[in-house]
Motif scaffolding. Structure first.
Motif, PDB file in Angstrom:
ATOM      1  N   LEU A  31       0.835  -1.207   0.000  1.00 38.82           N
ATOM      2  CA  LEU A  31       0.000   0.000   0.000  1.00 38.82           C
ATOM      3  C   LEU A  31       0.867   1.253   0.000  1.00 38.82           C
ATOM      4  O   LEU A  31       0.598   2.204  -0.740  1.00 38.82           O
ATOM      5  CB  LEU A  31      -0.935   0.017   1.220  1.00 38.82           C
ATOM      6  N   ASN A  32       1.898   1.264   0.823  1.00 39.08           N
ATOM      7  CA  ASN A  32       2.792   2.427   0.898  1.00 39.08           C
ATOM      8  C   ASN A  32       3.510   2.676  -0.427  1.00 39.08           C
ATOM      9  O   ASN A  32       3.644   3.823  -0.852  1.00 39.08           O
ATOM     10  CB  ASN A  32       3.802   2.254   2.038  1.00 39.08           C
ATOM     11  N   ARG A  33       3.963   1.617  -1.086  1.00 39.31           N
ATOM     12  CA  ARG A  33       4.640   1.762  -2.385  1.00 39.31           C
ATOM     13  C   ARG A  33       3.731   2.432  -3.411  1.00 39.31           C
ATOM     14  O   ARG A  33       4.158   3.254  -4.202  1.00 39.31           O
ATOM     15  CB  ARG A  33       5.071   0.389  -2.935  1.00 39.31           C
ATOM     16  N   GLU A  34       2.469   2.059  -3.385  1.00 38.98           N
ATOM     17  CA  GLU A  34       1.494   2.574  -4.354  1.00 38.98           C
ATOM     18  C   GLU A  34       0.812   3.854  -3.872  1.00 38.98           C
ATOM     19  O   GLU A  34      -0.005   4.419  -4.591  1.00 38.98           O
ATOM     20  CB  GLU A  34       0.430   1.513  -4.647  1.00 38.98           C
ATOM     21  N   LYS A  35       1.118   4.266  -2.642  1.00 40.34           N
ATOM     22  CA  LYS A  35       0.436   5.414  -2.028  1.00 40.34           C
ATOM     23  C   LYS A  35      -1.086   5.229  -2.104  1.00 40.34           C
ATOM     24  O   LYS A  35      -1.830   6.114  -2.528  1.00 40.34           O
ATOM     25  CB  LYS A  35       0.870   6.723  -2.674  1.00 40.34           C
ATOM     26  N   ALA A  36      -1.526   4.042  -1.683  1.00 41.91           N
ATOM     27  CA  ALA A  36      -2.928   3.646  -1.815  1.00 41.91           C
ATOM     28  C   ALA A  36      -3.524   3.300  -0.455  1.00 41.91           C
ATOM     29  O   ALA A  36      -2.797   3.016   0.503  1.00 41.91           O
ATOM     30  CB  ALA A  36      -3.024   2.439  -2.744  1.00 41.91           C
ATOM     31  N   TYR A  37      -4.840   3.337  -0.396  1.00 43.63           N
ATOM     32  CA  TYR A  37      -5.576   2.895   0.783  1.00 43.63           C
ATOM     33  C   TYR A  37      -6.267   1.564   0.534  1.00 43.63           C
ATOM     34  O   TYR A  37      -6.585   0.847   1.469  1.00 43.63           O
ATOM     35  CB  TYR A  37      -6.636   3.927   1.188  1.00 43.63           C
ATOM     36  N   LEU A  38      -6.557   1.297  -0.733  1.00 40.04           N
ATOM     37  CA  LEU A  38      -7.227   0.063  -1.132  1.00 40.04           C
ATOM     38  C   LEU A  38      -6.312  -0.726  -2.058  1.00 40.04           C
ATOM     39  O   LEU A  38      -5.503  -0.152  -2.787  1.00 40.04           O
ATOM     40  CB  LEU A  38      -8.525   0.379  -1.885  1.00 40.04           C
ATOM     41  N   PHE A  39      -6.503  -2.027  -2.048  1.00 38.32           N
ATOM     42  CA  PHE A  39      -5.741  -2.882  -2.944  1.00 38.32           C
ATOM     43  C   PHE A  39      -6.450  -3.017  -4.279  1.00 38.32           C
ATOM     44  O   PHE A  39      -7.682  -2.952  -4.345  1.00 38.32           O
ATOM     45  CB  PHE A  39      -5.589  -4.276  -2.326  1.00 38.32           C
ATOM     46  N   THR A  40      -5.688  -3.199  -5.322  1.00 40.91           N
ATOM     47  CA  THR A  40      -6.243  -3.607  -6.611  1.00 40.91           C
ATOM     48  C   THR A  40      -5.985  -5.103  -6.736  1.00 40.91           C
ATOM     49  O   THR A  40      -5.188  -5.678  -5.977  1.00 40.91           O
ATOM     50  CB  THR A  40      -5.559  -2.876  -7.778  1.00 40.91           C
ATOM     51  N   THR A  41      -6.620  -5.721  -7.694  1.00 40.67           N
ATOM     52  CA  THR A  41      -6.379  -7.146  -7.893  1.00 40.67           C
ATOM     53  C   THR A  41      -4.930  -7.397  -8.314  1.00 40.67           C
ATOM     54  O   THR A  41      -4.341  -8.397  -7.913  1.00 40.67           O
ATOM     55  CB  THR A  41      -7.360  -7.730  -8.923  1.00 40.67           C
ATOM     56  N   ASP A  42      -4.355  -6.484  -9.078  1.00 45.36           N
ATOM     57  CA  ASP A  42      -2.951  -6.631  -9.472  1.00 45.36           C
ATOM     58  C   ASP A  42      -2.023  -6.546  -8.268  1.00 45.36           C
ATOM     59  O   ASP A  42      -1.064  -7.318  -8.148  1.00 45.36           O
ATOM     60  CB  ASP A  42      -2.553  -5.559 -10.496  1.00 45.36           C
ATOM     61  N   MET A  43      -2.297  -5.609  -7.363  1.00 41.95           N
ATOM     62  CA  MET A  43      -1.484  -5.500  -6.156  1.00 41.95           C
ATOM     63  C   MET A  43      -1.565  -6.787  -5.339  1.00 41.95           C
ATOM     64  O   MET A  43      -0.546  -7.291  -4.847  1.00 41.95           O
ATOM     65  CB  MET A  43      -1.936  -4.318  -5.294  1.00 41.95           C
ATOM     66  N   MET A  44      -2.765  -7.324  -5.206  1.00 44.72           N
ATOM     67  CA  MET A  44      -2.931  -8.549  -4.418  1.00 44.72           C
ATOM     68  C   MET A  44      -2.192  -9.716  -5.055  1.00 44.72           C
ATOM     69  O   MET A  44      -1.544 -10.493  -4.359  1.00 44.72           O
ATOM     70  CB  MET A  44      -4.419  -8.887  -4.257  1.00 44.72           C
ATOM     71  N   SER A  45      -2.273  -9.830  -6.369  1.00 44.42           N
ATOM     72  CA  SER A  45      -1.608 -10.972  -7.021  1.00 44.42           C
ATOM     73  C   SER A  45      -0.089 -10.874  -6.935  1.00 44.42           C
ATOM     74  O   SER A  45       0.597 -11.884  -7.034  1.00 44.42           O
ATOM     75  CB  SER A  45      -2.076 -11.116  -8.472  1.00 44.42           C
ATOM     76  N   SER A  46       0.449  -9.672  -6.710  1.00 40.19           N
ATOM     77  CA  SER A  46       1.898  -9.548  -6.548  1.00 40.19           C
ATOM     78  C   SER A  46       2.342  -9.900  -5.117  1.00 40.19           C
ATOM     79  O   SER A  46       3.525 -10.124  -4.879  1.00 40.19           O
ATOM     80  CB  SER A  46       2.351  -8.116  -6.892  1.00 40.19           C
ATOM     81  N   ILE A  47       1.400  -9.958  -4.178  1.00 38.94           N
ATOM     82  CA  ILE A  47       1.723 -10.240  -2.779  1.00 38.94           C
ATOM     83  C   ILE A  47       1.436 -11.691  -2.408  1.00 38.94           C
ATOM     84  O   ILE A  47       2.207 -12.346  -1.733  1.00 38.94           O
ATOM     85  CB  ILE A  47       0.908  -9.326  -1.837  1.00 38.94           C
ATOM     86  N   VAL A  48       0.286 -12.172  -2.839  1.00 39.30           N
ATOM     87  CA  VAL A  48      -0.166 -13.500  -2.419  1.00 39.30           C
ATOM     88  C   VAL A  48      -0.763 -14.224  -3.625  1.00 39.30           C
ATOM     89  O   VAL A  48      -1.394 -13.594  -4.473  1.00 39.30           O
ATOM     90  CB  VAL A  48      -1.176 -13.381  -1.246  1.00 39.30           C
ATOM     91  N   HIS A  49      -0.565 -15.528  -3.694  1.00 40.53           N
ATOM     92  CA  HIS A  49      -0.938 -16.266  -4.904  1.00 40.53           C
ATOM     93  C   HIS A  49      -2.134 -17.200  -4.756  1.00 40.53           C
ATOM     94  O   HIS A  49      -2.638 -17.708  -5.742  1.00 40.53           O
ATOM     95  CB  HIS A  49       0.271 -17.038  -5.428  1.00 40.53           C
ATOM     96  N   ASP A  50      -2.586 -17.431  -3.520  1.00 41.84           N
ATOM     97  CA  ASP A  50      -3.764 -18.292  -3.345  1.00 41.84           C
ATOM     98  C   ASP A  50      -4.466 -17.942  -2.034  1.00 41.84           C
ATOM     99  O   ASP A  50      -3.908 -17.268  -1.166  1.00 41.84           O
ATOM    100  CB  ASP A  50      -3.391 -19.771  -3.397  1.00 41.84           C
ATOM    101  N   LEU A  51      -5.701 -18.394  -1.912  1.00 46.48           N
ATOM    102  CA  LEU A  51      -6.516 -18.065  -0.737  1.00 46.48           C
ATOM    103  C   LEU A  51      -5.973 -18.679   0.550  1.00 46.48           C
ATOM    104  O   LEU A  51      -6.085 -18.083   1.614  1.00 46.48           O
ATOM    105  CB  LEU A  51      -7.960 -18.505  -0.956  1.00 46.48           C
ATOM    106  N   GLU A  52      -5.379 -19.856   0.439  1.00 39.94           N
ATOM    107  CA  GLU A  52      -4.831 -20.492   1.633  1.00 39.94           C
ATOM    108  C   GLU A  52      -3.717 -19.629   2.231  1.00 39.94           C
ATOM    109  O   GLU A  52      -3.655 -19.434   3.452  1.00 39.94           O
ATOM    110  CB  GLU A  52      -4.302 -21.903   1.324  1.00 39.94           C
ATOM    111  N   SER A  53      -2.848 -19.105   1.382  1.00 33.19           N
ATOM    112  CA  SER A  53      -1.767 -18.233   1.863  1.00 33.19           C
ATOM    113  C   SER A  53      -2.332 -16.938   2.436  1.00 33.19           C
ATOM    114  O   SER A  53      -1.855 -16.441   3.457  1.00 33.19           O
ATOM    115  CB  SER A  53      -0.793 -17.906   0.732  1.00 33.19           C
ATOM    116  N   TYR A  54      -3.343 -16.408   1.780  1.00 33.50           N
ATOM    117  CA  TYR A  54      -3.995 -15.192   2.283  1.00 33.50           C
ATOM    118  C   TYR A  54      -4.583 -15.440   3.667  1.00 33.50           C
ATOM    119  O   TYR A  54      -4.365 -14.673   4.599  1.00 33.50           O
ATOM    120  CB  TYR A  54      -5.079 -14.719   1.309  1.00 33.50           C
ATOM    121  N   ASP A  55      -5.337 -16.538   3.811  1.00 33.49           N
ATOM    122  CA  ASP A  55      -5.937 -16.880   5.095  1.00 33.49           C
ATOM    123  C   ASP A  55      -4.872 -17.023   6.175  1.00 33.49           C
ATOM    124  O   ASP A  55      -5.053 -16.573   7.313  1.00 33.49           O
ATOM    125  CB  ASP A  55      -6.749 -18.173   4.998  1.00 33.49           C
TER     126      ASP A  55
END
Length: 151
Positions: A31-55
């Motif tokens: 979020l800080n890198r993008e100066k954002a408050y909300l995630f985009t789907t692209d941001m999420m896919s660069s951080i985590v790759h599946d729901l199990e890891s997210y959970d």
């Protein structure tokens, strides 16, 4: 539409900065890198790759809000955001009570719902705008022309 007469309504105000402060560091860094408050789907896919890891990352102590891509008229007109609730958060209300101090729950008395509905209608906030398809138009017409006499 008659369900509006049976139940109180609830609106939640959530402080996104407070919620983001609960996130694991790698999510906060994104979020800080993008100066954002909300995630985009692209941001999420660069951080985590599946729901199990997210959970696993979130446990029961945080969750992410996503601004979805604008691929649908409803998403565009509703300014939609989605929460991605990890499986370990059984009840969002309990989570907000335990981990946040700025979240507010507003209860709208069922006796005021039609009055508020009419005020929103006068501001052109209605089914026809929020659901810009045949269903939305049909629901607006039905409410506008056929439900009023039952109130």
């Amino acid at each position: 539409l008659h369900e509006m007469d049976e139940h109180n309504g609830i609106i939640w105000k959530i402080d996104i900065e407070e919620l983001n402060s609960l996130l694991p560091q790698k999510y906060q860094d994104a979020l800080n890198r993008e100066k954002a408050y909300l995630f985009t789907t692209d941001m999420m896919s660069s951080i985590v790759h599946d729901l199990e890891s997210y959970d696993e990352d979130m446990s029961n102590q945080s969750m992410v809000f996503i601004e979805p891509p604008s691929f649908d008229e409803r998403i565009i007109n509703q300014y939609s955001y989605f929460s991605v609730v990890p499986k370990n958060i059984g009840c969002i209300e309990d989570f907000l009570d335990k981990y946040t101090h700025k979240s507010m729950k507003y209860i709208i008395d069922k006796d005021l719902r039609w009055e508020i509905r009419d005020m929103l209608d006068r501001l052109n906030i209605n089914e026809r705008i929020i659901f810009p398809d045949l269903d939305g138009l049909s629901n607006w017409l039905k409410r506008h022309y056929f439900v009023k006499e039952s109130r």
